[in-house]
Design an enzyme around this catalytic site. Structure first.
Site: not given
Ligand code: DOR
Length: 429
Positions: A153, A306
């Site tokens: 990520d 996130d």
């Protein structure tokens, strides 16, 4: 401390429970859940009238910058932000320095988190060494050390043959691969979503195809390999369609959405506030509508923040040069309660997408109030309206695009493994 959480609205999606009840916590575990329970001797009684008593919230996507960039966030400050936001379990991405691509890094992360003791920190290992997208990391070793998934990520797993091998290999451990779906040939040089807002702002934008094309390709590789695939921070209507179709095909696919993609559009970038620079970028209203509907109907399994802290060094610069990312742990509950207020989803569904849903995506044994489970409990006051002030946050960073927003409620009490780690109103003292 033993606790008797009395007469709250207990919402425990894993046990299909939504009713007025008590929760008794003893010796760090859920002891009983039911009506009019007796208080064990010595337990502290908390009156939960008007409040929601939920399993400790689970966030499967955070960036704690530890090791390497501790000035933005370290594991103790990140876990403090998690506790303040109502989270008892968070899963940390591997884009640290060094990257979490080997056991020594995972071990250190887990030791730091244990020492802080404010929430459960479950590391996510890298798919490829140094996140370079070329050579697979030591996936088996990372799994053994305690990593609950693999992801590059921040970067996509771009090479199709690398993705194939990673999915095949991870399948042996039943480990999900979390994809940051972004075609770098379409995102290169961009800093927001492509559309009329980017034209207005005079900034280079990336199209929907940047995310959609990558997911479409990946799904064929998922079909080929049978590996578990999770879409990080899904942001487009096209991605919703693809995930919906994939689930209908029976593929092992799950997805998450962030609170910011549920609330903000690319119009927010037109003020050049660098806290609105994020990957994937804030999209259009039609995308926001699609991800909202997908969250409500279960196409999207989980809400994940996130949480991506950056300091003023990376953010007090021109929009195009700012590092992407925003902090999310301390606004998530308020923003999701706002969705409930707006009628986008009901409260039990909202709680499910912050507990059972994310736990299932990564097969985590958390997110329930089952008797005997570790006592991870979050008490939410859905009517405790407050105004966002990032300067008061526990996070070390301030890159929050919701500064000044009025939110309808928040987590007032967080209990992690039976210990009170956040008590906004001093309910237990
Ligand atoms: O905006 C983002 N920031 N998106 C990501 O995927 C990575 C993250 C970060 O690490 O800052």
């Amino acid at each position: 401390m033993d606790l008797h959480l009395r007469r709250g609205r207990v919402i425990d999606p894993a046990n299909e429970l939504d009713e007025p009840a008590d929760v008794v916590i003893r010796d760090g575990r859920i002891d009983r859940v039911g009506r009019d329970l007796a208080t064990p001797s010595g337990a502290v009684v908390v009156d939960c009238d008007g409040m929601v008593v939920a399993p400790g919230l689970v966030d499967i996507h955070v960036h704690f910058r530890d090791p390497g960039f501790e000035y933005k966030e370290d594991i103790p400050s990140g876990l403090a932000a998690a506790a303040a936001g109502g989270f008892t379990t968070v899963c940390g991405m591997p884009n640290t320095k060094p990257v979490n691509d080997q056991r020594t890094v995972t071990d250190r992360m887990l030791a730091r988190a244990r020492e802080a003791g404010l929430a459960r920190y479950l590391p996510i290992g890298a798919v490829t060494k140094k996140l370079e997208g070329k050579e697979l990391a030591e996936i088996g070793e990372l799994h053994e050390a305690g990593c609950v998934a693999i992801s590059d990520d921040g970067m996509p797993v771009w090479d199709a043959s690398v993705l194939r091998r990673a999915l095949e290999y991870a399948r042996g451990f039943d480990l999900p691969l979390i994809q940051h779906a972004e075609d770098p040939t379409l995102s290169q040089g961009t800093c927001m979503h492509e559309g009329p807002a980017a034209t207005r702002a005079g900034l280079p934008g990336q199209p929907h195809a940047c995310e959609d094309g990558m997911i479409a390709r990946d799904l064929e590789i998922v079909a080929l390999t049978g590996g578990r695939y999770h879409v990080a921070h899904l942001s487009t209507a096209g991605a919703v369609r693809l995930v919906r179709d994939a689930k209908a095909r029976g593929l092992p696919v799950t997805a998450e959405v962030t609170p910011h993609h549920l609330h903000l559009t690319d119009a927010a970038c037109c003020g050049y506030d660098t806290s609105t620079r994020v990957n994937p970028p804030l999209r259009e209203q039609s995308d926001v509508d699609a991800v909202r509907a997908a969250l409500a109907d279960g196409t999207i399994d989980a809400i994940a923040t996130d949480h991506a802290p950056h300091s003023s060094i990376e953010k007090d610069v021109e929009f195009a040069y700012a590092s992407p990312g925003l902090i999310g742990l301390e606004t998530s509950v308020g923003l999701i309660l706002k969705l409930v207020e707006e009628g986008v989803l009901d409260l039990p569904t909202a709680i499910a997408r912050m507990t059972l849903g994310p736990a299932r995506c990564l097969s985590l044994d958390v997110g329930t109030l089952s008797v005997g489970a570790p006592a991870d409990v979050t008490v939410v006051d859905p009517t405790d309206a407050w105004k966002v002030d990032a300067n008061a946050f526990r996070s070390k960073s301030r890159n929050c695009p919701f500064q000044g927003w009025e939110l309808p409620g928040r987590a007032v009490l967080t209990v992690f493994e039976g210990r009170v780690v956040h008590d906004l109103r001093k309910l237990t003292t």
